[in-house]
Design a protein around this motif. Structure first.
Motif, mmCIF file in Angstrom:
data_model
loop_
_atom_site.group_PDB
_atom_site.id
_atom_site.type_symbol
_atom_site.label_atom_id
_atom_site.label_comp_id
_atom_site.label_asym_id
_atom_site.label_seq_id
_atom_site.Cartn_x
_atom_site.Cartn_y
_atom_site.Cartn_z
ATOM 1 N N LYS A 92 -10.718 5.027 130.111
ATOM 2 C CA LYS A 92 -9.975 6.199 129.378
ATOM 3 C C LYS A 92 -8.857 6.807 130.027
ATOM 4 N N MET A 93 -7.844 6.126 130.468
ATOM 5 C CA MET A 93 -7.180 6.807 130.730
ATOM 6 C C MET A 93 -5.660 5.818 130.307
ATOM 7 N N ASN A 94 -5.704 5.203 129.290
ATOM 8 C CA ASN A 94 -5.595 4.035 128.334
ATOM 9 C C ASN A 94 -4.392 3.219 129.387
ATOM 10 N N PRO A 121 1.242 6.636 131.234
ATOM 11 C CA PRO A 121 -0.118 4.836 131.371
ATOM 12 C C PRO A 121 0.449 3.981 130.989
ATOM 13 N N ARG A 178 -9.022 13.551 140.033
ATOM 14 C CA ARG A 178 -9.821 14.016 139.377
ATOM 15 C C ARG A 178 -10.890 15.519 140.169
ATOM 16 N N LYS A 204 -6.379 16.160 134.690
ATOM 17 C CA LYS A 204 -7.218 15.155 133.306
ATOM 18 C C LYS A 204 -6.392 13.982 132.865
ATOM 19 N N LYS A 205 -4.826 13.569 132.873
ATOM 20 C CA LYS A 205 -4.493 13.058 132.561
ATOM 21 C C LYS A 205 -3.302 11.600 133.160
ATOM 22 N N VAL A 206 -3.216 10.566 132.972
ATOM 23 C CA VAL A 206 -2.051 10.485 133.811
ATOM 24 C C VAL A 206 -1.150 10.820 133.210
ATOM 25 N N PHE A 224 -12.270 3.790 134.700
ATOM 26 C CA PHE A 224 -10.755 5.290 134.646
ATOM 27 C C PHE A 224 -9.888 4.727 134.101
ATOM 28 N N ILE A 240 -8.605 7.405 142.016
ATOM 29 C CA ILE A 240 -9.869 8.493 140.912
ATOM 30 C C ILE A 240 -10.289 9.121 141.161
ATOM 31 N N LEU A 264 0.199 9.956 139.789
ATOM 32 C CA LEU A 264 -0.866 10.184 138.910
ATOM 33 C C LEU A 264 -0.725 11.493 137.414
#
Lengths: 421, 413, 172, 167
Positions: A88-90, A57, A47, A52-54, A85, A43, A146
């Motif tokens: 936040k990332m669904n 998911p 960052r 910003k996005k996986v 995490f 994680i 990711l």
């Protein structure tokens, strides 16, 4: 000229017609597995890289297995960071204390033939048992996947292991892979693929195939792989898993070019043990039989499955383990634990004097069951490095579930064949 | 002038008639017990003082490995090895990973009329059997191993009369929390809590064990209940000698507590001063729930928890950790299908050990986390991080809260 | 990404044996510490306690066969980088460690011939352009297989993070 | 107390009510191989300033129920190892009390003194005379002598020494 299974999968996932060993390719990843020990690191790197996005998911699986039950205060922080995490990332695939990652991945239907699967664990190579290309990577590379869904690979050369014949009673898959590693050495397959084929493999169950592929990394291999067959497909039926994604890569082409080929007649095999302090120090059990032990461990992603517990229980049933020996049994998953309860295996183990612990990596990850100075353990897991499961001055021998169970009974390392009923 | 049970028990072991509270006596206890939280210090002390000399009464000396099981580090493994070797060398009884010391002692040794000392503060549990149990330190047990004797201040007693009774989902656990809540954590310092009245005599032995086990949290040396026929059927075949307090026995103080209509209780962080009805703190989110310990890890507690958990799932991101108090209890739970219910609900079922309650080894909580527990103590950092919070409640309250993910009272208005 | 290409790495040698596994480089019990800096205090603990106090920046580790075998723990490579190890030369490397090292911008050189002819404290210089190694006070020059362009790029980028940062940078 | 029962002067460290054994020494450190190593973690959760600043001869001033909780003898032992001269409190948990006496760490029950002594006061204690002198505030507090049997143990430095002295 033909290709090996691994080459075919890499070609498919890099959108090339054909790939050759030594080439570098960017390939698409079907699924990633991240366990609790390294989750926060992935994680953090994710960052730092500025993502910003996986990328997807649904293709990400988090598994809490190394740190459960929490034996340090820090472990709880790992759980929390991963949950936050994932939220936040669904990412909905978070499995807490369900079992060891390499057991959970196939059990929950995240492993399919022809898939590329990357995990933050060296034993990710286990999934080769299902005909997928899977291997362990570091957390920074995982962070990059990711973000991008891709990874670079160097196409590995393949070493072919042709196994024929049927295993004698009291000898199992663990003995096969220990024998092979003993022969080729802990770096005998470095950066290469170990492909296992032949009628000897066709006769093995999925559990046994997982044991073999699991330890490919102990010979240095990038991955271990076994051609898909009826046994593979029946696994998906047995676990009621969808076969929509089931991709059949035609098995090894006869004219594929391999780095080298080894042949084994399984009917001639005997129980093997790996002696301290390297997995490559393999000997027939007869060479070390009589060595006093203080502890026996049955579990891990190598040998913590139902079949392994059945073997141990069949040897132990109605007998008591040596009073000087602690026998620790850790089922590889919650599902296995429950099935073992239903089959009465847990009762047999408990009655014999064993300790059954909650599913997870347990002792193999240095969690509960550490042995002290001058103590010796026989264990069904995959590594016997100095200090991995005990003091620097302790010794670990690796053997099959049968060897572990029989040795727990006698109090010394023993050939299990005389205990088979 | 009359005597309390405690005075009579000390009179018996000291061989002196009319022992009264305040006397300092020396005596030979019926059993001594040491566990892996402190035994390494005792063994080192013994070896440095007395070398290879024999322990005086090895057949009455018990060593129990229960706190860090299985060993979590080379230093723990070293402690265990030291205990195994000492037990073999001295011919002592050793229980290795068979369960929590007090449960093991009750399952195997404790009998009414005895005095048992243990290097563990919850040795006060044995009063439930009509014995006296007292916690001692390492130096005490070294002296005892060497000489076969111990010094003791014969304690005064506090009489706590329980009136009425409780009904499910209110349990003995709620009763003792209520008692300590009412009296305060230091009301019984250095004294014995003697539980009397219909309320306690209607209780089963396991319920009395819950009561006496936590007497130390009220400062008491021991919690004790006058033994009756239930003791005999609970420990069939074990020799026993019943002592009862005289009607005119002298007590330091007396209390009367009405159990009728008692609410489920909970001890809030970080001391036993903060005991309130569960309804008062309902809705606080939790990260972990723990069912186990020498207080609440018996089959009755597991059954109660299983009844709540059956068909339900533990809330996501909440860890429910369950550790039966002994291997016999684990086996019983296995046969009754309770372990499977726990696993199906999503709990982590640990091997029998002190685990979360003692906080030295496994099932720990982290910074900023909140734990609801059936353990014995809610001291700061007791189950892991100093920045965590521990709430103590019954197995039922704990199980309900694990499902809801927040502290939840099992009794609804 | 640093503009300068790395040409030479030179430093003092620490010698190790075969099969230096990841449990030796970074024991599992320290993996849940919160930073690589904290972990680096325990690098090589089973073999050389207080290793971090004994080394100097730029030191080069020399090992035998199968360096870095074992787990996928990237911490094993990351702590070496944070301890400012210049490079690791070994007869062979385990593959996950190999990837992890370059991911962290740590240079690994496979050179079976040199390992047995150096000792602790020797000073050496690695020439990455000509793929040669020179040892102080020895006339022999050792050749090694050139780094693949993928590895050389990662090394010059300073690892995969700066590499990805550039990919994600808004100026790109 | 040293062998000659000579009076020491030390600084008072004050702690609150129900100061439990887990605060004196958390469970995680109890299986460390030596008291010396455990002692580095004494009071670490609640008073991180204690270990860096405590000096031999200092004393702890507790309130009610000092040392409640577990029977861990490690608790008084680390205090003694650090050089804590004595603990003064309004009351002591009984197991802590006997552990302290047994290892030769005299503990004093004196509620009045607890209320008067402030953090950091310089305190001198004479066990012989049963007098606590608060040098900072210029006050004295007296405490009753220990029962003869306990004084016997304290005088020789602990229970094991007592066993020797009798044999």
């Amino acid at each position: 000229m033909g290709n090996t299974i691994t080459e075919k999968i890499i070609a498919l996932k890099s959108e090339q017609k054909k790939v050759n060993p030594g080439e570098f390719h960017q390939i698409k990843v079907d699924r990633v597995m991240i366990h609790d020990l390294f989750g926060p690191f992935v994680i953090q790197q994710f960052r730092k890289m500025g993502f910003k996005k996986v990328w997807d998911p649904t293709r990400v699986v988090f598994i809490f297995d190394h740190l459960v039950p929490a034996n340090t205060i820090e472990a709880a922080r790992h759980f929390q960071e991963i949950f936050n995490f994932a939220d936040k990332m669904n990412i909905s695939n978070v499995f807490e204390a369900e079992g060891i990652c390499h057991q959970i991945m196939p059990e929950k239907g995240f492993v399919y033939p022809g898939d590329v699967i990357m995990g933050t664990d060296s034993h990710t190579c286990t999934y080769g048992a299902f005909g997928s290309f899977s291997t362990g990577i570091g957390y920074t590379e995982m962070a990059a996947i990711l973000g991008t869904g891709e990874i670079w690979v160097k196409v590995p050369e393949t070493i072919l292991f042709k196994l024929s014949g049927k295993l004698p009673s009291g000898v199992d898959a663990k003995d096969i892979i220990l024998k092979i590693i003993g022969d080729i050495g802990t770096d005998g397959a470095t950066y290469k693929t170990m492909e296992f084929c032949g009628d000897g493999i066709a006769g093995l169950t999925m559990s046994e195939r997982m044991t073999i592929c699991n330890m490919a990394v102990e010979a240095g291999a990038k991955n271990g792989i076994i051609p898909v067959d009826k046994t593979t497909s029946s696994y998906y039926y047995q676990y009621s898993l969808s076969t929509d994604k089931y991709l059949t890569i035609s098995s090894d082409d006869d004219d594929a070019v391999c780095h080298s080929t080894y042949e084994y007649d399984l009917s001639k095999l005997e129980p093997m043990v790996s002696c301290p302090h390297t997995v490559g120090n393999v000997k027939p059990v007869s060479k070390v039989s009589g060595y006093k032990i203080h502890q026996a461990f049955l579990g891990s992603c190598t040998n913590g499955r139902l079949e392994d517990l059945r073997i141990a229980a069949s040897i132990i049933r109605g007998r008591r383990i040596n009073p000087q020996v602690r026998f620790i049994v850790t089922p590889a998953s919650r599902k296995i634990y429950r099935e073992a309860i239903r089959e009465g295996l847990v009762q047999i183990l408990i009655d014999s004097g064993a300790i059954v612990t909650h599913p997870g990596c347990g002792l193999c990850a240095g969690n509960g069951g550490i042995i002290g100075d001058g103590e010796r353990m026989i264990s069904s897991n995959n590594r016997n490095y100095i200090g991995r499961m005990g003091s620097k001055d302790s010794e670990v021998f690796l053997g099959s579930p049968a060897t572990v169970a029989a040795s727990a009974l006698t109090g010394y390392i023993v050939d299990p064949r005389e205990f088979i009923r | 002038m009359g005597y309390t049970i405690t005075e009579k028990l000390f009179s018996r072991v000291s061989g002196r008639p009319n022992v009264i509270s305040g006397d300092i006596i020396t005596f030979t206890p019926d059993w001594s017990m040491a566990n892996d939280a402190t035994a390494h210090i005792s063994i080192d002390l013994y070896r440095s003082e007395y070398g290879k000399e024999c322990v005086k009464l090895p057949e009455r000396s018990v060593l129990i490995i229960d706190h860090n099981v299985p060993a979590d580090s080379p230093s723990t493994a070293w402690v265990h090895k030291k205990m195994r070797n000492f037990a073999i060398e001295q011919g002592m009884l050793l229980y290795d990973a068979k369960g929590i010391c007090h449960q093991i002692m009750i399952e195997n040794h404790v009998a009414a009329g005895q005095i048992i000392v243990g290097c563990d503060s919850h040795s006060c549990t044995y009063g439930a059997i009509g014995a006296f149990g007292g916690g001692i330190g390492c130096t005490d047990i070294v002296y005892l191993w060497k000489t076969g004797e111990l010094w003791w201040y014969v304690p005064e007693s506090i009489c706590i009369e329980l009136i009425g009774g409780v009904k499910e989902p209110v349990t003995a656990r709620d009763v003792i929390l209520a008692i300590i809540g009412q009296l305060g954590p230091d009301a019984a310092i250095g004294r014995v809590m003697e539980f009397t009245g219909v309320g306690v005599h209607n209780m089963s032995i396991p319920e009395r064990i819950v009561l006496c086990n936590m007497a130390v949290e009220g400062g008491a040396v021991c919690g004790i209940v006058e033994p009756d026929e239930k003791v005999i059927s609970f420990l069939p075949g074990r020799p026993h000698q019943f002592f009862k307090s005289d009607a005119d026995a002298r007590y330091y103080s007396s209390y009367s507590i009405n159990l009728n209509g008692l609410d489920p209780m909970i001890a809030c962080p970080h001391s036993m001063e903060n005991i309130v009805p569960v309804s008062r703190v309902e809705g606080l989110s939790i990260n972990q729930a723990f069912i186990g310990s020498c207080n609440n890890g018996r089959i009755e507690d597991l059954r109660a928890a299983a009844k709540v958990l059956k068909g339900n799932k533990v809330k996501k991101a909440v860890r429910l950790v369950i550790s039966p108090a002994s291997i016999n209890i684990y086996r019983q739970a296995l046969q009754e299908g309770l372990i499977d219910i726990f696993l199906e609900a999503g709990a982590q079922v640990l091997n029998p050990s002190c685990s979360t309650c003692w906080g030295g080894c496994t099932g720990l909580v982290g910074d900023g986390e909140r734990l609801i527990s059936t353990g014995t103590r809610n001291f700061k950092g007791r189950s892991g991080s100093h920045k965590s919070e521990i709430y103590l409640a019954s197995a039922i309250t704990t199980a309900v809260s694990a499902i809801e993910g927040v502290i939840t009272c099992p009794v609804k208005e | 990404m640093p503009s300068k290409r790395i040409i030479n790495i030179s430093g003092r040698i620490w010698k190790f044996g075969d099969n230096i596994d990841t449990d030796i480089i970074m024991p599992v019990k320290y993996l849940s510490l919160s930073s690589i800096g904290e972990m680096s205090q325990y690098a090589f603990e089973p073999l050389i306690p207080d290793f971090h106090t004994k080394i100097q920046p730029g030191d080069i580790l020399v090992g035998g066969e199968n360096w870095g075998c074992g787990s996928s723990r990237e911490q094993a490579a990351a702590v070496l980088k944070i301890l400012q190890i210049g490079a690791v030369i070994a007869k062979s490397f385990a593959r996950i460690f190999y990837r992890n090292a370059f991911t962290n911008g740590l240079c690994l050189i496979g050179q079976p011939g040199l390992v047995d002819s150096v000792k602790d404290g020797d000073k050496i210089c690695i020439d990455l352009i000509n793929s040669t190694i020179q040892i102080d006070n020895q006339s022999t020059t050792y050749n090694f297989s050139p780094l693949s362009s993928m590895m050389y790029d990662l090394l010059n980028a300073g690892g995969l993070i700066p590499y990805m940062q550039k990919v994600n940078s808004p100026n790109r | 107390m040293d062998k000659n029962n000579k009076a020491h002067t030390g600084k008072a460290w004050k702690v609150g009510r129900h100061f439990d054994t887990d605060q004196i020494l958390p469970s995680q450190y109890m299986l460390f191989p030596t008291i010396e190593e455990m002692a580095k973690h004494a009071l670490e959760g609640i008073r991180p300033d204690f270990i860096p600043n405590v000096r031999r001869g200092d004393l702890l001033v507790g309130d009610e129920n000092f040392g409640c909780g577990s029977s861990r003898e490690q608790a008084p032992r680390v205090l003694k190892y650090i050089g804590i001269e004595t603990v003064i409190a309004k009351s002591f948990a009984s197991i802590f009390f006997r552990n302290a006496i047994n290892i030769g760490l005299p503990v004093i029950v004196l509620p009045d003194a607890v209320d008067r002594i402030r953090e950091g006061d310089r305190i001198e204690i004479s066990f012989e005379k049963g007098v606590i002198t608060n040098k900072t505030q210029g006050e004295t507090y007296t405490f009753p002598p220990f029962p003869e049997f306990l004084m016997g143990i304290i005088k020789v430095g602990g229970l094991l020494q007592y066993a020797k002295s009798r044999s």
